[in-house]
Design a protein around this motif. Structure first.
Motif, short mmCIF file in Angstrom:
data_model
loop_
_atom_site.label_atom_id
_atom_site.label_comp_id
_atom_site.label_asym_id
_atom_site.label_seq_id
_atom_site.Cartn_x
_atom_site.Cartn_y
_atom_site.Cartn_z
N ASP A 17 8.44 19.46 -67.84
CA ASP A 17 9.85 19.40 -67.18
C ASP A 17 9.84 20.55 -66.17
N GLN A 18 9.37 21.66 -66.61
CA GLN A 18 9.42 22.99 -65.78
C GLN A 18 8.50 22.68 -64.73
N LEU A 27 7.51 21.21 -52.87
CA LEU A 27 7.64 19.98 -52.00
C LEU A 27 8.78 20.21 -50.89
N TYR A 28 9.96 20.88 -51.64
CA TYR A 28 10.99 20.77 -50.82
C TYR A 28 10.80 21.75 -49.74
N GLN A 29 10.32 22.84 -50.03
CA GLN A 29 9.88 23.94 -49.29
C GLN A 29 8.84 23.49 -48.08
N THR A 107 7.09 11.53 -53.12
CA THR A 107 6.86 12.34 -54.39
C THR A 107 8.19 12.95 -55.06
N MET A 108 8.87 13.43 -54.09
CA MET A 108 9.96 14.11 -54.41
C MET A 108 11.27 13.21 -55.21
N ASP A 109 11.25 11.97 -54.39
CA ASP A 109 12.39 10.95 -54.98
C ASP A 109 11.92 10.82 -56.53
N LYS A 110 10.69 10.55 -56.59
CA LYS A 110 9.97 10.16 -58.02
C LYS A 110 10.23 11.23 -58.87
N LEU A 111 10.12 12.54 -58.60
CA LEU A 111 10.52 13.65 -59.36
C LEU A 111 11.92 13.72 -59.62
N LYS A 112 12.88 13.65 -58.49
CA LYS A 112 14.04 13.71 -58.65
C LYS A 112 14.61 12.82 -59.91
N SER A 113 14.11 11.54 -59.54
CA SER A 113 14.71 10.53 -60.61
C SER A 113 14.28 10.83 -61.90
#
Length: 127
Positions: A17-18, A27-29, A107-113
């Motif tokens: 999770d971490q 990825l956000y940065q 990738t961010m959307d997948k991680l966010k989900s």
């Protein structure tokens, strides 16, 4: 009988999770950096297109063309070709950066989900 309440302190954060949280953060940065690069490239493209338009309207036989750290005299037609080539290169860079940004957002959307499904409102991944 009292129902057991689950608090944010009761959620176990595993190493995986971490890692997902860290990946999301990186990825956000990176998407913010790419957005800034896209803005600069778009400004460059706009200036080049303005220059192209001015060259098209020019009645001069030759113009001063910026090459590296100096200016050289170039026939107007040749300058138009050079600017068109540079515009095409900038557009290609923009397309590449947009593709990178879109891949990162997927990738961010997948991680966010995944993270929201596990942590719910205990985690904030929005701006």
């Amino acid at each position: 009988m009292q129902a057991n309440k689950i608090t944010s302190n009761d959620i176990e954060i595993r190493f995986e999770d971490q890692q997902k949280i860290n990946s999301f953060s990186k990825l956000y940065q990176k998407t913010r950096e790419v957005a800034a690069e896209l803005k600069k490239l778009d400004e460059i493209k706009q200036k080049m297109e303005d220059c192209h338009e001015e060259l098209e309207l020019s009645t001069d036989e030759s113009v001063a063309y910026n090459f590296a750290d100096s200016y050289i005299s170039v026939e107007t037609e040749k300058a138009v070709e050079l600017v068109e080539r540079e515009i095409a290169e900038v557009k290609a860079l923009i397309e590449e950066k947009v593709g990178q940004r879109n891949d990162m957002k997927k990738t961010m959307d997948k991680l966010k989900s995944e993270l929201y499904s596990k942590f719910g409102n205990s985690i904030n991944l929005d701006e």
